[in-house]
Design a protein around this motif. Structure first.
Motif, short mmCIF file in Angstrom:
data_model
loop_
_atom_site.label_atom_id
_atom_site.label_comp_id
_atom_site.label_asym_id
_atom_site.label_seq_id
_atom_site.Cartn_x
_atom_site.Cartn_y
_atom_site.Cartn_z
N LYS A 245 26.59 138.09 -9.95
CA LYS A 245 25.66 138.80 -9.08
C LYS A 245 24.27 138.18 -9.17
O LYS A 245 23.58 138.02 -8.15
CB LYS A 245 25.61 140.28 -9.49
N LYS A 246 23.84 137.80 -10.36
CA LYS A 246 22.53 137.16 -10.52
C LYS A 246 22.46 135.88 -9.71
O LYS A 246 21.48 135.62 -9.00
CB LYS A 246 22.26 136.87 -12.00
N GLU A 247 23.51 135.07 -9.80
CA GLU A 247 23.55 133.83 -9.02
C GLU A 247 23.48 134.12 -7.53
O GLU A 247 22.77 133.42 -6.78
CB GLU A 247 24.83 133.06 -9.34
N SER A 248 24.22 135.14 -7.08
CA SER A 248 24.21 135.46 -5.65
C SER A 248 22.85 135.98 -5.20
O SER A 248 22.39 135.66 -4.10
CB SER A 248 25.31 136.48 -5.33
N PHE A 249 22.19 136.77 -6.06
CA PHE A 249 20.85 137.27 -5.72
C PHE A 249 19.86 136.13 -5.58
O PHE A 249 18.86 136.23 -4.85
CB PHE A 249 20.36 138.24 -6.79
N GLU A 250 20.14 135.04 -6.29
CA GLU A 250 19.21 133.91 -6.30
C GLU A 250 19.64 132.79 -5.36
O GLU A 250 19.07 131.70 -5.39
CB GLU A 250 19.08 133.39 -7.74
N TRP A 254 29.11 132.94 -2.34
CA TRP A 254 30.43 133.21 -2.92
C TRP A 254 31.35 131.99 -2.75
O TRP A 254 32.16 131.69 -3.62
CB TRP A 254 31.05 134.45 -2.27
N GLN A 255 31.19 131.27 -1.66
CA GLN A 255 31.96 130.06 -1.48
C GLN A 255 31.69 129.05 -2.60
O GLN A 255 32.62 128.49 -3.18
CB GLN A 255 31.63 129.40 -0.13
N GLN A 256 30.44 128.87 -2.94
CA GLN A 256 30.09 127.95 -4.02
C GLN A 256 30.62 128.44 -5.36
O GLN A 256 31.11 127.65 -6.17
CB GLN A 256 28.57 127.77 -4.07
#
Length: 362
Positions: A245-250, A254-256
């Motif tokens: 979630k942290k990565e997605s917020f930044e 999701w593909q990556q």
């Protein structure tokens, strides 16, 4: 009628046949390419119960699943057959679950069960019964594999796939597990039960052919489990829900993230999907729910990406679906995920599932 004659006469747009196999399909086991092994077992459950009823709930809900799937519109033609497991699996689960409850209660009260010979004796009986189940599951899976079928497992609690992994290990020298779950399941003999649902991935690591476990969506773990991850020195890769979630917020898509997850897997992969990996509104009655998770579509996207990645999917298990008392929502979600996973398995193995339906949007 032969299989092609059945396909020609069957109308997949009509409601599923009540006297047919899973998803209302009209095929026999011999005519079906995919065999589904239900394992209604939950002996060592220590919180919410009901997983042993999961396979039946999924079977019942499957008759309401539309077969014209967007990704796999001709999947139904392959045939999926629900193999009725021995009645003793469910009756033994009920019996040994009752036997386990005093042991769990004593531990929760802080008692030392080594001082209680009867509890120790019952613990040994439970561990023996669980080992026997896994051996029977292994034999059942191998029976159908040797007939050329793709075989998948439907739990039951998350302890149930061990015999399935052992069967896969006789067919493949090296494979990994893509493990979607809220929990690491790396505890060693949790509450004294060698084959606890909380110990499945620790037990899987004892199978030398399993070279990698990649965990996705993890939200709960203990110090022992973290230490086990560290000890395995890269054999277990963990993607916690918080990190994802942290990565997605930044800004990471999701593909990556799926590309990273898949890249860490070996060439051959089996999927282990504990339904509590999803947001809890998809599985409100699962045994050990945890806040957070991923959506149904995130999971199916990951599986689709895996199917197209060049990796070889050798099987999957779907576990911990527990039906509610007054509705069939959990079974409905489980049935639809099961159908999608069958499509992913079939497509990845070169079976004809039809072309994806692409709608024109203006």
């Amino acid at each position: 009628m032969n299989k092609q004659e059945i396909i020609n006469s069957f109308d997949p747009s009509q409601p599923g046949l009540a006297d047919a196999t899973i998803f209302g399909l009209p095929f026999s086991a011999e005519q079906s390419d995919i065999i589904i092994i239900p394992v209604p077992w939950e002996v060592t459950v220590s919180y919410g119960a009901g997983a042993s009823e999961g396979p039946k709930a999924i079977l019942d809900a499957s008759f309401q699943v539309d077969l014209h799937h967007q990704e796999f519109p001709e999947l139904w033609k392959l045939g999926m057959y629900y193999f009725e497991s021995p009645a003793t699996w469910k009756s033994n689960s009920d019996y040994y679950k009752e036997l386990a409850q005093p042991i769990i209660k004593a531990l929760e009260e802080g008692q030392d069960i080594s001082k209680y010979p009867l509890l120790l004796s019952d613990l040994e009986k439970i561990n023996t019964a669980c080992r026997s189940l896994h051996s029977e599951v292994k034999a059942t899976v191998l029976h159908w594999m040797e007939k050329g079928k793709k075989v998948v497992l439907l739990g039951g609690d998350h302890s149930t796939p061990l015999g399935y992994y052992e069967a896969l290990a006789t067919q493949h020298d090296d494979f990994g597990i893509l493990h979607l779950d809220a929990h690491m399941d790396l505890r060693i003999a949790y509450e004294g039960f060698t084959y606890s649902h909380a110990s499945i991935m620790y037990n899987a690591l004892q199978i030398k052919q399993i070279s990698k476990i990649v965990q996705v969506g993890i939200r709960d773990f203990c110090e022992q489990e973290v230490n086990n991850v560290i000890k395995e020195n890269g054999r277990v890769i963990v993607h916690t829900d918080a990190d994802l979630k942290k990565e997605s917020f930044e800004g990471t898509t999701w593909q990556q993230q799926c590309e990273t997850i898949i890249a860490a897997l070996p060439q051959k992969v089996t999927i282990s999907f504990d339904i509590d990996g999803l947001y809890s509104w998809y599985c409100p009655n699962t045994g050990t729910p945890v806040p957070g998770g991923f959506s149904f579509e995130q999971a199916t996207y990951l599986f689709n990406q895996l199917a197209d990645s060049g990796k070889e999917i050798i099987g999957f298990d779907l576990v911990e679906v527990a039906p509610g008392e007054n509705d069939d929502w959990d079974g409905n979600v489980g049935a639809r995920m099961l159908y999608h996973l069958c499509g992913v398995l079939a497509k990845n193995n070169g079976m004809e599932v039809g072309k994806k339906i692409n709608f024109i949007r203006k």
